[in-house]
Each structure stands twice: as C-alpha cells, then as structure tokens.
Design a protein around this motif. Structure first.
Motif, mmCIF file in Angstrom:
data_model
loop_
_atom_site.group_PDB
_atom_site.id
_atom_site.type_symbol
_atom_site.label_atom_id
_atom_site.label_comp_id
_atom_site.label_asym_id
_atom_site.label_seq_id
_atom_site.Cartn_x
_atom_site.Cartn_y
_atom_site.Cartn_z
ATOM 1 N N TYR A 202 0.809 -1.217 0.000
ATOM 2 C CA TYR A 202 0.000 0.000 0.000
ATOM 3 C C TYR A 202 0.845 1.271 0.000
ATOM 4 O O TYR A 202 0.313 2.359 -0.223
ATOM 5 N N SER A 203 2.141 1.147 0.264
ATOM 6 C CA SER A 203 2.972 2.333 0.470
ATOM 7 C C SER A 203 3.670 2.841 -0.786
ATOM 8 O O SER A 203 4.251 3.929 -0.760
ATOM 9 N N PHE A 204 3.648 2.079 -1.863
ATOM 10 C CA PHE A 204 4.369 2.513 -3.054
ATOM 11 C C PHE A 204 3.721 3.752 -3.673
ATOM 12 O O PHE A 204 2.492 3.860 -3.731
ATOM 13 N N LEU A 205 4.557 4.669 -4.125
ATOM 14 C CA LEU A 205 4.081 5.875 -4.805
ATOM 15 C C LEU A 205 3.413 5.440 -6.107
ATOM 16 O O LEU A 205 4.068 4.881 -6.987
ATOM 17 N N SER A 206 2.133 5.692 -6.234
ATOM 18 C CA SER A 206 1.393 5.111 -7.356
ATOM 19 C C SER A 206 0.249 6.010 -7.782
ATOM 20 O O SER A 206 -0.095 6.987 -7.106
ATOM 21 N N VAL A 207 -0.331 5.652 -8.920
ATOM 22 C CA VAL A 207 -1.533 6.312 -9.421
ATOM 23 C C VAL A 207 -2.529 5.224 -9.814
ATOM 24 O O VAL A 207 -2.159 4.068 -10.023
ATOM 25 N N GLY A 208 -3.793 5.611 -9.932
ATOM 26 C CA GLY A 208 -4.819 4.645 -10.303
ATOM 27 C C GLY A 208 -4.605 4.091 -11.697
ATOM 28 O O GLY A 208 -4.006 4.737 -12.567
ATOM 29 N N SER A 209 -5.102 2.895 -11.913
ATOM 30 C CA SER A 209 -4.933 2.241 -13.216
ATOM 31 C C SER A 209 -5.923 2.753 -14.250
ATOM 32 O O SER A 209 -5.754 2.496 -15.446
ATOM 33 N N GLY A 210 -6.962 3.456 -13.799
ATOM 34 C CA GLY A 210 -7.983 3.935 -14.722
ATOM 35 C C GLY A 210 -9.037 2.900 -15.044
ATOM 36 O O GLY A 210 -9.933 3.140 -15.857
ATOM 37 N N ALA A 211 -8.948 1.727 -14.389
ATOM 38 C CA ALA A 211 -9.915 0.669 -14.654
ATOM 39 C C ALA A 211 -11.276 1.038 -14.075
ATOM 40 O O ALA A 211 -11.385 1.724 -13.065
ATOM 41 N N ASP A 212 -12.327 0.564 -14.724
ATOM 42 C CA ASP A 212 -13.682 0.762 -14.237
ATOM 43 C C ASP A 212 -13.884 -0.012 -12.939
ATOM 44 O O ASP A 212 -13.250 -1.047 -12.712
ATOM 45 N N ILE A 213 -14.760 0.478 -12.067
ATOM 46 C CA ILE A 213 -14.956 -0.151 -10.772
ATOM 47 C C ILE A 213 -15.394 -1.598 -10.886
ATOM 48 O O ILE A 213 -15.172 -2.417 -9.989
ATOM 49 N N ASP A 214 -16.003 -1.968 -11.987
ATOM 50 C CA ASP A 214 -16.435 -3.356 -12.184
ATOM 51 C C ASP A 214 -15.358 -4.202 -12.841
ATOM 52 O O ASP A 214 -15.533 -5.407 -13.006
ATOM 53 N N ASP A 215 -14.261 -3.585 -13.236
ATOM 54 C CA ASP A 215 -13.163 -4.302 -13.897
ATOM 55 C C ASP A 215 -12.340 -5.035 -12.845
ATOM 56 O O ASP A 215 -12.111 -4.537 -11.745
ATOM 57 N N GLU A 216 -11.851 -6.211 -13.192
ATOM 58 C CA GLU A 216 -11.046 -6.993 -12.246
ATOM 59 C C GLU A 216 -9.723 -6.311 -11.918
ATOM 60 O O GLU A 216 -9.073 -6.635 -10.921
ATOM 61 N N ASP A 217 -9.304 -5.337 -12.747
ATOM 62 C CA ASP A 217 -8.062 -4.607 -12.489
ATOM 63 C C ASP A 217 -8.278 -3.336 -11.671
ATOM 64 O O ASP A 217 -7.347 -2.561 -11.477
ATOM 65 N N PHE A 218 -9.491 -3.130 -11.165
ATOM 66 C CA PHE A 218 -9.781 -1.906 -10.424
ATOM 67 C C PHE A 218 -8.909 -1.787 -9.180
ATOM 68 O O PHE A 218 -8.547 -0.684 -8.767
ATOM 69 N N ALA A 219 -8.548 -2.905 -8.565
ATOM 70 C CA ALA A 219 -7.765 -2.893 -7.330
ATOM 71 C C ALA A 219 -6.267 -2.804 -7.585
ATOM 72 O O ALA A 219 -5.477 -2.916 -6.651
ATOM 73 N N VAL A 220 -5.872 -2.594 -8.835
ATOM 74 C CA VAL A 220 -4.451 -2.494 -9.196
ATOM 75 C C VAL A 220 -4.079 -1.024 -9.377
ATOM 76 O O VAL A 220 -4.782 -0.268 -10.056
ATOM 77 N N VAL A 221 -2.967 -0.608 -8.756
ATOM 78 C CA VAL A 221 -2.443 0.739 -8.965
ATOM 79 C C VAL A 221 -1.115 0.647 -9.696
ATOM 80 O O VAL A 221 -0.427 -0.380 -9.650
ATOM 81 N N LEU A 222 -0.749 1.726 -10.378
ATOM 82 C CA LEU A 222 0.459 1.747 -11.205
ATOM 83 C C LEU A 222 1.579 2.485 -10.486
ATOM 84 O O LEU A 222 1.435 3.644 -10.119
ATOM 85 N N VAL A 223 2.690 1.809 -10.290
ATOM 86 C CA VAL A 223 3.851 2.381 -9.619
ATOM 87 C C VAL A 223 4.831 2.985 -10.614
ATOM 88 O O VAL A 223 5.442 4.030 -10.355
#
Length: 255
Positions: A202-223
């Motif tokens: 949870y601590s990595f400097l990141s931004v949202g992946s832009g995935a839709d809330i219903d997308d399986e990648d919604f819980a992934v952030v981009l470092v």
C-alpha cells in the motif's frame, strides 16, 4: 513539502543494486525518536541497520516491526534498480525526477537526503544534479550521515525489503516464514517475498490504473510512472523481473 530519504541495498552476486526513497509528509525525526524509545533504544546513540543479525535479538525484531509499521502508515516508497553500484547515485536522481511529478508532490518544495557513498564525491553529485532538469523544487543534501539523519534508517529498511522482494522475483531465494495473525489458520507458512510484499504494497508511490470499478483490475495501482526507475545498465533478466515485481501493485483482499 515532502521529506525524501534515500538508501541502497547491494546484491552484486545477483547482478543488481537497489535504492529506495522513504517519502514522508513531515520530518519524521521526533516520531522516530519516540518509536525507538518504545522499543528500548536511544536513537541518538543507536543506528538501525537491516544488515544486523536479528534472529536471536527480540528487541531488534521489535524495532524492525515498529519501523515496518511506520513505513506502512507514514511513508510512500519509490525504488530504482541498477547493475552493480556505480550508477546508484545518478539513477536515484532520475527516480527523484519521476517521483516529484506525482500529483501529490508536484509543484511543492522538497527536502531530499542521500546517504553517504552513493556518488564518487559530493561535488560530483551536485554536478550531476545540476544537469538534470526538473529538480529545481528540491533542496538536495548529499553525503548525509544516517546516524544523524534518521529518515535514512527508514530508507535502509525499505531498500532491504525491496531488495529481498526482487531477489525472490528472480528466483534467487526460496524461504518460507511463519506468519502469526495472518487471517488464515494459526501457524500458516508463506513465501518470504510474498510476506514482504503484503506488508508494504500500500505504500508505493502510485496512481490509479484507470480501470472501471467493475473491472477486475480496479484494485491495481500503477507504480512505474512515478515510483520506479530501471537504469539502462540493468541486465535483461533484472529489467524483466523488476517491473513485474514493482511496476504495479494489487491492493485488493489477499485472504
């Protein structure tokens, strides 16, 4: 204003060195002083080093766990990877340039502290920094004594942890650890690399992946846009493994 502290973890037998920033919203020194006291240590006379043997030292284990908690609650992380260690300093400055473009950090003044020995000299470090555009908002302090600049000790813990995670991703270690209070059955044993990842993801400097809330990648952030820099000197093997390990983070449930 953010306070950024950098230290490194060298792994020459495995073809890489890794440096990490501990990024704090405020100067952490007073809070770290109190944390050390709670664990039975005096920060003015004792310096935390991840390389210190801790197997038979409950006090040091307690301090390490407290520092891990500090990282999880108070810090963000950015890492760079190089071959050997000659490029650690320049690569760290390249990482700094990426990090301060993060929406949370952009347009502010920052204090940045580098551990000793990351450059051939302080004058050389200042020359390299002056040649990199985009660092004007940073007051950079090179060749800092980690005994006196306590935030570097936090960066030491982060660099060691991330170095171990990359070793695991490269298949260089195969260690299983017992994890109490994991959410699973008591006495569960899990891979060391997974345990370390779970503790700091949870601590990595990141931004949202832009995935839709219903997308399986919604819980992934981009470092990678701001929190990861891979130097051109890195080997092909490391250049493939590092983005897989650090380029994005899954923040969803793992129980």
């Amino acid at each position: 204003m953010a306070y950024l502290y950098l230290d490194d973890s060298k792994h020459h037998p495995h073809g890489f060195s890794l440096a990490a920033f501990a990024i704090c919203d405020a100067d952490p020194h007073e809070e770290l002083e109190a944390l050390f006291v709670e664990c039975g240590f005096d920060l003015s006379s004792y310096e935390y080093k991840s390389s210190t043997a801790m197997r038979d030292n409950p006090g040091l284990q307690r301090l390490r766990n407290a520092l891990r908690g500090f990282v999880s609650s108070k810090c963000q992380i950015a890492v760079c990877i190089v071959d050997g260690d000659k490029q650690i300093g320049p690569a760290s400055l390249a990482l700094l340039k990426k990090a301060i473009l993060h929406p949370k950090l952009r347009g502010q003044r920052h204090q940045v502290f580098f551990d000793e020995g990351l450059f051939s000299s302080e004058s050389r470090a200042k020359t390299i920094a002056s040649e990199i555009s985009g660092l004007d908002d940073c007051t950079i302090h090179f060749e800092q004594d980690s005994q006196r600049v306590s935030g570097i000790q936090v960066a030491d813990l982060i660099a060691h942890t991330c170095g171990t995670m990359l070793l695991d991703a490269l298949g260089k270690i195969n260690k299983i650890v017992n994890v109490p209070n994991s959410g699973y059955d008591d006495g569960v044993e899990i891979d060391l690399g997974f345990e370390m990842w779970a503790g700091i993801r949870y601590s990595f400097l990141s931004v949202g992946s832009g995935a839709d809330i219903d997308d399986e990648d919604f819980a992934v952030v981009l470092v990678e846009p701001h929190g990861l820099y891979i130097d051109p000197s890195a080997s092909p093997e490391v250049s493939v493994a590092a983005p897989k390990r650090f380029g994005s983070m899954y923040l969803g449930c793992i129980h």
